[in-house]
Write an enzyme that holds these catalytic residues in place. Structure first.
Site, PDB file in Angstrom:
ATOM      1  N   GLU A   1       5.521  -0.738  -1.785  1.00  0.00           N
ATOM      2  CA  GLU A   1       4.465  -1.165  -0.859  1.00  0.00           C
ATOM      3  C   GLU A   1       4.424  -2.685  -0.783  1.00  0.00           C
ATOM      4  O   GLU A   1       4.845  -3.369  -1.717  1.00  0.00           O
ATOM      5  CB  GLU A   1       3.104  -0.694  -1.381  1.00  0.00           C
ATOM      6  CG  GLU A   1       2.435   0.395  -0.607  1.00  0.00           C
ATOM      7  CD  GLU A   1       2.151   0.115   0.853  1.00  0.00           C
ATOM      8  OE1 GLU A   1       2.696  -0.839   1.436  1.00  0.00           O
ATOM      9  OE2 GLU A   1       1.377   0.883   1.434  1.00  0.00           O
ATOM     10  N   ASP A   2       3.893  -3.195   0.317  1.00  0.00           N
ATOM     11  CA  ASP A   2       3.691  -4.651   0.375  1.00  0.00           C
ATOM     12  C   ASP A   2       2.348  -5.037  -0.239  1.00  0.00           C
ATOM     13  O   ASP A   2       2.251  -6.016  -0.961  1.00  0.00           O
ATOM     14  CB  ASP A   2       3.811  -5.174   1.818  1.00  0.00           C
ATOM     15  CG  ASP A   2       2.916  -4.436   2.801  1.00  0.00           C
ATOM     16  OD1 ASP A   2       2.329  -3.394   2.433  1.00  0.00           O
ATOM     17  OD2 ASP A   2       2.788  -4.894   3.944  1.00  0.00           O
TER      18      ASP A   2
ATOM     19  N   PHE B   1      -7.055 -12.791   4.103  1.00  0.00           N
ATOM     20  CA  PHE B   1      -6.164 -12.068   5.023  1.00  0.00           C
ATOM     21  C   PHE B   1      -4.787 -12.720   4.977  1.00  0.00           C
ATOM     22  O   PHE B   1      -4.610 -13.836   5.442  1.00  0.00           O
ATOM     23  CB  PHE B   1      -6.721 -12.069   6.446  1.00  0.00           C
ATOM     24  CG  PHE B   1      -6.130 -10.973   7.272  1.00  0.00           C
ATOM     25  CD1 PHE B   1      -6.869  -9.845   7.585  1.00  0.00           C
ATOM     26  CD2 PHE B   1      -4.807 -11.051   7.707  1.00  0.00           C
ATOM     27  CE1 PHE B   1      -6.296  -8.810   8.335  1.00  0.00           C
ATOM     28  CE2 PHE B   1      -4.231 -10.025   8.441  1.00  0.00           C
ATOM     29  CZ  PHE B   1      -4.985  -8.901   8.755  1.00  0.00           C
TER      30      PHE B   1
ATOM     31  N   ARG C   1       5.418 -11.072  10.645  1.00  0.00           N
ATOM     32  CA  ARG C   1       6.153 -10.337   9.622  1.00  0.00           C
ATOM     33  C   ARG C   1       7.397 -11.096   9.140  1.00  0.00           C
ATOM     34  O   ARG C   1       7.861 -10.888   8.033  1.00  0.00           O
ATOM     35  CB  ARG C   1       6.597  -8.963  10.151  1.00  0.00           C
ATOM     36  CG  ARG C   1       5.449  -7.981  10.386  1.00  0.00           C
ATOM     37  CD  ARG C   1       6.007  -6.578  10.558  1.00  0.00           C
ATOM     38  NE  ARG C   1       5.083  -5.665  11.231  1.00  0.00           N
ATOM     39  CZ  ARG C   1       4.168  -4.927  10.597  1.00  0.00           C
ATOM     40  NH1 ARG C   1       4.031  -5.003   9.311  1.00  0.00           N
ATOM     41  NH2 ARG C   1       3.387  -4.105  11.280  1.00  0.00           N
TER      42      ARG C   1
ATOM     43  N   ASP D   1      -4.740  -2.395  -1.108  1.00  0.00           N
ATOM     44  CA  ASP D   1      -6.030  -2.959  -0.769  1.00  0.00           C
ATOM     45  C   ASP D   1      -7.105  -1.967  -1.255  1.00  0.00           C
ATOM     46  O   ASP D   1      -7.463  -1.979  -2.428  1.00  0.00           O
ATOM     47  CB  ASP D   1      -6.013  -3.137   0.755  1.00  0.00           C
ATOM     48  CG  ASP D   1      -7.102  -4.046   1.285  1.00  0.00           C
ATOM     49  OD1 ASP D   1      -8.081  -4.262   0.582  1.00  0.00           O
ATOM     50  OD2 ASP D   1      -6.964  -4.529   2.421  1.00  0.00           O
TER      51      ASP D   1
HETATM   52  C1  PRP Z   1      -1.102  -1.897   5.151  1.00  0.00           C
HETATM   53  C2  PRP Z   1      -0.214  -2.014   3.915  1.00  0.00           C
HETATM   54  C3  PRP Z   1      -0.541  -0.774   3.138  1.00  0.00           C
HETATM   55  C4  PRP Z   1      -1.997  -0.515   3.477  1.00  0.00           C
HETATM   56  C5  PRP Z   1      -2.857  -1.005   2.361  1.00  0.00           C
HETATM   57  O1  PRP Z   1      -0.437  -1.129   6.084  1.00  0.00           O
HETATM   58  O2  PRP Z   1       1.137  -2.068   4.256  1.00  0.00           O
HETATM   59  O3  PRP Z   1       0.259   0.321   3.525  1.00  0.00           O
HETATM   60  O4  PRP Z   1      -2.276  -1.245   4.682  1.00  0.00           O
HETATM   61  O5  PRP Z   1      -4.208  -0.739   2.603  1.00  0.00           O
HETATM   62  P1  PRP Z   1      -5.078   0.286   1.758  1.00  0.00           P
HETATM   63  O6  PRP Z   1      -4.781   0.063   0.289  1.00  0.00           O
HETATM   64  O7  PRP Z   1      -6.488  -0.138   2.111  1.00  0.00           O
HETATM   65  O8  PRP Z   1      -4.782   1.669   2.214  1.00  0.00           O
HETATM   66  P2  PRP Z   1      -0.800  -1.110   7.642  1.00  0.00           P
HETATM   67  O9  PRP Z   1      -1.664   0.078   7.896  1.00  0.00           O
HETATM   68  O10 PRP Z   1      -1.332  -2.449   8.043  1.00  0.00           O
HETATM   69  O11 PRP Z   1       0.607  -0.815   8.323  1.00  0.00           O
HETATM   70  P3  PRP Z   1       1.957  -1.692   8.359  1.00  0.00           P
HETATM   71  O12 PRP Z   1       2.528  -1.671   6.951  1.00  0.00           O
HETATM   72  O13 PRP Z   1       2.810  -0.953   9.329  1.00  0.00           O
HETATM   73  O14 PRP Z   1       1.607  -3.094   8.802  1.00  0.00           O
END
Ligand code: PRP
Length: 177
Positions: A100-101, A153, A166, A104
């Site tokens: 994961e990146d 953010f 990105r 949150d």
């Molecule tokens: C972001 C990130 C995680 C998630 C984290 O994805 O890459 O997958 O949100 O948030 P959480 O812990 O509150 O669930 P996003 O939905 O922005 O999609 P993306 O990776 O395609 O940008």
């Protein structure tokens, strides 16, 4: 490094990230010695991190992808996350490392981890570049972590703001206007 338009501050520069990613790769290589390893990249944000991380892993591995999306505006309160694109690999043959990146609230990664456990993965561990523990809503254990960050953010190195930024080689704080 020149700072891009729309970025207020660089939080983690490319060198800091590369150094940490190399250390994670070494640790993962030691832990998965002799085990069938499947890296599952959570699209889209984790693609940059995963591409760098896997090149720092010296044990054999396979790669697959998942995509998860939230049920619109209600996610914050309902905690509903749906697995969209699923892995094609038979996960029952593999020890899965989810990449994961950012974690949150924890809702996305928890849902994906549970999904892969339900599909019979031999084990499921989580590797996240970033952790924002102040926003956590569900308990998640992060087996491998790059950096803990404050509740700002952030974009770059795969992370977006409205699908932008990105491609930045660093993680920066976006200027929200
Ligand atoms: C972001 C990130 C995680 C998630 C984290 O994805 O890459 O997958 O949100 O948030 P959480 O812990 O509150 O669930 P996003 O939905 O922005 O999609 P993306 O990776 O395609 O940008």
């Amino acid at each position: 490094m020149e700072i891009a338009d729309g970025i207020e501050e660089i939080l983690l520069d490319a060198q800091q990230i590369a150094h940490r990613v190399a250390a994670l790769g070494t640790q993962i290589s030691a832990d998965y010695q002799g085990l069938p390893l499947l890296i599952v990249v959570v699209l889209k944000g984790a693609m940059v991190f995963a591409a760098d991380l896997m090149r720092q892993i010296s044990v054999p591995l396979q790669v697959d992808f998942v995509e998860a999306s939230s049920y619109g505006e209600e996610t914050e309160t309902s905690g509903m996350v749906r697995v969209g694109r699923d892995v094609e690999t038979d996960v029952s043959q593999f020890h899965v490392l989810l990449v994961e990146d950012i974690v949150d609230t924890g809702l996305t990664i928890r849902t994906i981890a549970e999904h892969l456990r339900a599909r019979g993965a031999l084990s499921v561990r989580i590797c996240s570049l970033l952790d924002k523990p102040s926003r956590r809503r569900v308990e998640v254990s992060l087996d491998y972590l790059g950096f803990e960050i404050p509740d700002r953010f952030v974009v770059g190195y795969g992370l977006d703001y409205a699908q932008r930024f990105r491609q930045l080689p660093y993680v920066g704080i976006v200027r929200l206007e």
